[in-house]
Design an enzyme around this catalytic site. Structure first.
Site, short mmCIF file in Angstrom:
data_model
loop_
_atom_site.label_atom_id
_atom_site.label_comp_id
_atom_site.label_asym_id
_atom_site.label_seq_id
_atom_site.Cartn_x
_atom_site.Cartn_y
_atom_site.Cartn_z
N ASP A 80 100.56 -47.67 -18.36
CA ASP A 80 100.13 -48.47 -19.51
C ASP A 80 100.04 -47.63 -20.77
OD1 ASP A 80 98.95 -50.36 -21.16
OD2 ASP A 80 96.94 -50.07 -20.30
N ASP A 272 102.65 -51.63 -26.46
CA ASP A 272 101.78 -51.61 -25.29
C ASP A 272 102.53 -52.13 -24.07
OD1 ASP A 272 99.78 -51.82 -23.42
OD2 ASP A 272 98.49 -53.14 -24.59
#
Length: 390
Positions: A80, A272
């Site tokens: 992530d 992201d």
């Protein structure tokens, strides 16, 4: 997946307006110098980690295996870029407000079986600003309760001892459906296992090939670039600010080749890999939707989301071009194509489809719906991002 508590990201000041030629659709230039010779002089070589796609009707999250402890235990994590720490389900995990475990479908790390595990004893809570899939964040419905520790962590055969990590001891039910156990943060400032590997000689960058499930073969390359996964050249843009978020400055957005004075404005956009949808301020989201269809309207049942009758989706052109500027000063576009417009029917109304742009004031962010259309390079050492057509 963007964390709001535990002090991770502050938005950088907007860069000055950039002036140049009209943007072109990812005409990629300024390829980074070949890595082959420099890699041979390094103590550690790059490694490829296969990634699986959490599909659920649309591409949501990409996750892969790491190992933790001695002897090593398999743990599945989302890599992530919207966070910076490592946290995963443990044998102590249970649901907030209940007495039963909700990590039953996830691999749970057993700290008592690891001879290198050291309990840090510090507890904390993190709340995420963006969720795991396409469901909206409402209050603290995406929240993890954690306990600090250290242990040996291996990724793609590359191992680091005494890595700081967090065991999930409680989690909100929104995480229950996840097929992965946790999150490995890959923010713009290397921390944890990645920082340790860099200190040991691994090149300080990684590549992401986030393909749709229908394509497969998604992978993360730690410490290098897999040139077999893209065509043409890489274009690099400089990171904005000095924080942990991966942020690029954008001089404008267009939808179906059109823009407005509001969209044609300098802004900073976060990248992201742990978020599925696109998030913009309410005014920006609605300006973008106005260029697609007046029939796209807010869904009050799920604040921040928008929807349209599912049978209208195939009739709507919805190409979103976000302009950036290369390190050579040349504008280029990253495009989210029309086929990303719908992220599937709302659970409460199967005839109403959720559209990919969510309203979130104070946060402008793109996720998997853009990244899966490009090969992306996240160059921590040189504080830049690179993109190539796939």
């Amino acid at each position: 997946m963007l964390q709001t508590l535990s002090v991770f990201f502050l938005l950088a000041a907007l860069a000055k307006n950039l002036v140049g030629a009209s943007p072109q659709k990812v005409i990629l230039s300024s390829r980074v110098a070949p890595l082959g010779k420099s890699l041979k002089r390094r103590a550690l070589s790059p490694s490829n980690i296969p990634l699986a796609d959490f599909f659920k009707g649309t591409d949501l999250q990409w996750f892969g295996n790491i190992t933790v402890g001695t002897p090593p235990q398999d743990v599945t994590v989302v890599f992530d870029t919207g966070s910076s720490t490592l946290e995963f389900a443990s044998a102590y995990c249970f649901s907030v407000g209940t007495l039963c475990s909700t990590c039953a479908s996830q691999i749970q790390f057993d700290s008592s079986s690891s001879s290198t595990f050291v309990d840090g004893g510090r507890t904390s809570t993190i709340t995420f600003a963006t969720g795991v899939g396409v469901d909206p964040v409402v209050g603290d419905n995406y929240q993890l309760h954690l306990r600090s520790a250290t242990d040996t962590v291996s990724v793609g055969g590359l191992s680091s001892p005494n890595v700081s990590l967090f065991l999930i001891t409680e989690q909100t039910p929104t995480f229950d459906i996840d097929p992965f156990s946790g999150i490995q943060g890959m923010g713009a400032r290397a921390q944890g296992f990645f920082a340790a590997l860099i200190a040991g000689g691994l090149p300080s960058l990684f590549g992401l090939f986030l393909t749709p499930l229908s394509v497969g073969n998604a992978e993360l390359t730690i410490g290098g670039i897999d040139e077999t996964n893209f065509s043409g050249n890489l274009t690099f843009a400089s990171q904005v600010g000095t924080g942990a978020a991966w942020e690029l400055s954008s001089p404008g957005i267009s939808v179906n080749g059109k823009t407005t004075s509001l969209l044609d404005t300098q802004r900073t956009i976060i990248f992201d890999s742990g978020t599925s949808n696109v998030l913009f301020d309410t005014d920006t989201a609605e300006a973008m939707y106005a260029l697609i269809s007046p029939d796209i309207q807010p869904n009050p049942a799920e604040p921040g989301t928008y929807g349209i009758a599912c049978d209208l989706i195939p009739t709507l052109p919805a190409d979103i071009d976000i302009t950036f500027t290369s390190q050579q000063g040349t504008p280029f576009n990253l495009t989210i194509p029309s086929n990303e417009l719908s992220v599937g029917p709302f659970a409460s109304n199967s005839s109403l489809c959720q559209t990919l742009i969510n309203a979130f004031d104070g946060l402008e962010l793109v996720g998997g719906s853009l990244l899966k259309h490009y090969y992306s390079v996240w160059d921590v050492g040189n504080q830049r991002m690179g993109f190539a057509a796939i």
